[in-house]
Design a protein around this motif. Sequence first.
Motif, PDB file in Angstrom:
ATOM      1  N   PHE A  10      -4.465  -8.467   2.249  1.00 47.62           N
ATOM      2  CA  PHE A  10      -5.354  -9.023   2.994  1.00 47.62           C
ATOM      3  C   PHE A  10      -6.554  -8.069   3.626  1.00 47.62           C
ATOM      4  CE2 PHE A  10      -2.680 -12.711   1.953  1.00 47.62           C
ATOM      5  CZ  PHE A  10      -3.489 -13.959   1.921  1.00 47.62           C
ATOM      6  N   ALA A  11      -5.916  -7.093   4.271  1.00 50.49           N
ATOM      7  CA  ALA A  11      -6.895  -6.247   4.873  1.00 50.49           C
ATOM      8  C   ALA A  11      -7.981  -5.800   4.027  1.00 50.49           C
ATOM      9  CB  ALA A  11      -6.017  -5.327   5.680  1.00 50.49           C
ATOM     10  N   LEU A  12      -7.199  -5.289   2.895  1.00 49.83           N
ATOM     11  CA  LEU A  12      -8.143  -4.724   1.620  1.00 49.83           C
ATOM     12  C   LEU A  12      -9.146  -5.695   1.134  1.00 49.83           C
ATOM     13  CD1 LEU A  12      -5.541  -2.625  -0.205  1.00 49.83           C
ATOM     14  CD2 LEU A  12      -7.503  -1.626   1.199  1.00 49.83           C
ATOM     15  N   LEU A  14     -13.534   2.432   3.098  1.00 52.10           N
ATOM     16  CA  LEU A  14     -12.739   1.305   2.942  1.00 52.10           C
ATOM     17  C   LEU A  14     -11.391   1.434   3.930  1.00 52.10           C
ATOM     18  CD1 LEU A  14     -11.459  -1.112   1.113  1.00 52.10           C
ATOM     19  CD2 LEU A  14     -10.665   0.439  -0.342  1.00 52.10           C
ATOM     20  N   ALA A  15     -11.034   2.684   4.200  1.00 50.07           N
ATOM     21  CA  ALA A  15      -9.723   2.660   5.075  1.00 50.07           C
ATOM     22  C   ALA A  15     -10.402   2.421   6.394  1.00 50.07           C
ATOM     23  CB  ALA A  15      -9.360   4.103   5.304  1.00 50.07           C
ATOM     24  N   THR A  26       1.431  -3.957   1.141  1.00 48.63           N
ATOM     25  CA  THR A  26       2.384  -5.391   1.435  1.00 48.63           C
ATOM     26  C   THR A  26       1.195  -6.202   1.752  1.00 48.63           C
ATOM     27  OG1 THR A  26       1.641  -4.831   4.008  1.00 48.63           O
ATOM     28  CG2 THR A  26       3.678  -3.962   3.427  1.00 48.63           C
ATOM     29  N   ILE A  27       1.724  -7.667   1.840  1.00 44.72           N
ATOM     30  CA  ILE A  27       0.853  -8.819   1.669  1.00 44.72           C
ATOM     31  C   ILE A  27      -0.216  -8.636   2.966  1.00 44.72           C
ATOM     32  CG2 ILE A  27       2.152 -10.187   3.139  1.00 44.72           C
ATOM     33  CD1 ILE A  27       0.979 -12.082   0.348  1.00 44.72           C
ATOM     34  N   SER A  28       0.087  -8.001   4.208  1.00 43.16           N
ATOM     35  CA  SER A  28      -0.933  -8.046   5.324  1.00 43.16           C
ATOM     36  C   SER A  28      -1.857  -6.867   4.951  1.00 43.16           C
ATOM     37  CB  SER A  28      -0.153  -7.675   6.489  1.00 43.16           C
ATOM     38  OG  SER A  28       0.557  -6.592   6.529  1.00 43.16           O
ATOM     39  N   LYS A  31     -11.538 -12.528  -1.944  1.00 40.30           N
ATOM     40  CA  LYS A  31     -10.101 -13.081  -1.697  1.00 40.30           C
ATOM     41  C   LYS A  31      -9.257 -12.278  -2.394  1.00 40.30           C
ATOM     42  CE  LYS A  31     -11.784 -18.111  -1.257  1.00 40.30           C
ATOM     43  NZ  LYS A  31     -11.385 -19.303  -1.698  1.00 40.30           N
ATOM     44  N   ALA A  32      -7.994 -12.191  -1.519  1.00 42.70           N
ATOM     45  CA  ALA A  32      -6.814 -11.492  -2.042  1.00 42.70           C
ATOM     46  C   ALA A  32      -6.090 -12.245  -3.222  1.00 42.70           C
ATOM     47  CB  ALA A  32      -5.669 -11.662  -0.800  1.00 42.70           C
TER      48      ALA A  32
END
Length: 79
Positions: free
Chosen positions: A52-54, A25-26, A47-49, A61-62
């Motif tokens: 979204f990356a996760l 995942l990382a 954070t929000i970014s 979807k986030a």
Amino acid sequence: MAIELSFAKILKTLRINNKLSQEELAFRSNLDRTYISMLERGIHQPTISTLFALSKALNIKASVIIQLVELECENKNES
């Protein structure tokens, strides 16, 4: 249950359901494995970014992750 613990539980569940290790995942989300571990233990909040990356790495979807966290918080508050 605190929001950070609800997020931690949801993230770990999503990762396991996708049959991913923390390391994978990382790699897919361009984050450090220790950071994934801290997120899953509720030590850090994304954070929000990062969210979204996760979500991209987990193919979800986030906004769905946020909805799952909201539901988890509501379920814990009702208990």
